[in-house]
Design an enzyme around this catalytic site. Structure first.
Site, short mmCIF file in Angstrom:
data_model
loop_
_atom_site.label_atom_id
_atom_site.label_comp_id
_atom_site.label_asym_id
_atom_site.label_seq_id
_atom_site.Cartn_x
_atom_site.Cartn_y
_atom_site.Cartn_z
N LYS A 134 -4.09 -1.20 57.60
CA LYS A 134 -5.56 -1.10 57.62
C LYS A 134 -6.14 -2.36 58.25
O LYS A 134 -5.87 -3.48 57.77
CB LYS A 134 -6.07 -0.93 56.19
CG LYS A 134 -7.58 -0.91 56.04
CD LYS A 134 -7.94 -0.81 54.56
CE LYS A 134 -9.44 -0.92 54.33
NZ LYS A 134 -9.77 -0.91 52.88
N ASP A 139 -15.98 -5.25 56.14
CA ASP A 139 -16.34 -4.05 55.40
C ASP A 139 -17.62 -4.26 54.63
O ASP A 139 -17.63 -4.85 53.55
CB ASP A 139 -15.20 -3.67 54.44
CG ASP A 139 -15.49 -2.37 53.69
OD1 ASP A 139 -16.39 -1.64 54.12
OD2 ASP A 139 -14.79 -2.10 52.70
N LYS A 146 -22.06 -2.17 50.02
CA LYS A 146 -21.61 -2.97 48.87
C LYS A 146 -22.79 -3.76 48.32
O LYS A 146 -23.63 -4.26 49.07
CB LYS A 146 -20.49 -3.92 49.30
CG LYS A 146 -19.20 -3.23 49.68
CD LYS A 146 -18.14 -4.24 50.09
CE LYS A 146 -16.86 -3.55 50.53
NZ LYS A 146 -16.16 -2.90 49.41
N ARG A 230 -8.92 5.08 53.75
CA ARG A 230 -8.16 6.34 53.86
C ARG A 230 -8.54 7.10 55.11
O ARG A 230 -7.76 7.92 55.59
CB ARG A 230 -8.40 7.18 52.60
CG ARG A 230 -9.82 7.68 52.43
CD ARG A 230 -10.14 8.02 50.99
NE ARG A 230 -10.22 6.83 50.16
CZ ARG A 230 -10.39 6.85 48.85
NH1 ARG A 230 -10.50 8.01 48.22
NH2 ARG A 230 -10.46 5.72 48.16
#
Length: 233
Positions: A134, A139, A146, A230
């Site tokens: 990954k 992110d 977040k 994922r």
């Protein structure tokens, strides 16, 4: 463990003082410690430090384009390997809906880097070992952003899996090509897949309720854009 104590990355405004300490590593083993053994250990440590440097680099420097260049630069030191880079809108055109959906909102578009090594006496068509990492260079969580409670700070490390895969691939290839008892002796083709993207917020961000189509043809409904790992993998 020792190599990780001497990181390669720093952006300090003042140069760090030279470290006068000398580190002695004691190896307790039955075999003779010769130059081949030292090469194997050195190669492994160097690539642990490579992975560490990549993880430590801030995301405004190690964005997806820079990460692809780092991968190409690392590949250039290897013999008998191939590299394939699928980048930007080509991902969408070729059906890589997961990684494209995660990274399409970023200024620096996503990329899939595939490194391949075929040891002597192996064939392209036979079963292989595949390392998949990954590589989320940052992110934010995307539109499922977040919050202070979910800790956006520090998310530059979300590409650590791919950095480990890159370092492991390089070390494995170099050690396998050493004709000595300490080489890794790879018996199957080895592939490393770096799934590189930035999970950003913007007009093109994937929304919860969007549906992406993977290369396999499987469709996936997005419930939470912060579950991007994922999707790229």
């Amino acid at each position: 463990a020792v190599g990780r104590q001497f990181p390669l990355h720093t952006l300090k405004s003042k140069p760090l003082p030279e470290n006068p300490n000398v580190v002695h590593i004691i190896v307790n083993c039955k075999e003779t410690v010769d130059q081949s053994f030292v090469y194997c250990v050195t190669t492994t440590i160097e690539n642990i430090r490579l992975a560490q440097r990549l993880v430590d680099t801030p995301p405004n420097i190690l964005h997806t384009d820079a990460y692809v260049e780092e991968s190409i630069r690392a590949f250039s030191q290897l013999k008998g390997c191939t590299i394939q880079v699928i980048k930007g809108t080509e991902l969408e055109a070729r059906g890589f809906g997961g990684i494209w959906g995660v990274g399409k909102a970023s200024e620096h578009l996503p990329a899939l880097v595939v490194l391949s090594y075929f040891p002597a006496a192996t064939r392209v068509e036979e079963k292989s070992v595949c390392l998949v990492g990954k590589g989320i260079t940052y992110d934010t969580g995307g539109l499922s952003i977040k919050t202070p409670g979910t800790n956006m700070a520090g998310m530059k490390i979300d590409m650590g899996g791919s950095a480990a895969v890159l370092g492991a691939f390089i070390a494995s290839v170099l050690n396998d090509q050493q004709q000595d008892p300490y080489g890794s002796r790879l018996l199957k083709p080895l592939h490393a897949l770096l799934c590189i993207a930035e999970n950003s917020v913007g007009p093109l961000s994937t929304r919860p309720d969007d549906v992406h189509t993977f290369l396999s043809g499987k469709t996936v409904e997005i419930n939470n854009t912060d579950a991007e790992g994922r999707l790229v993998l």
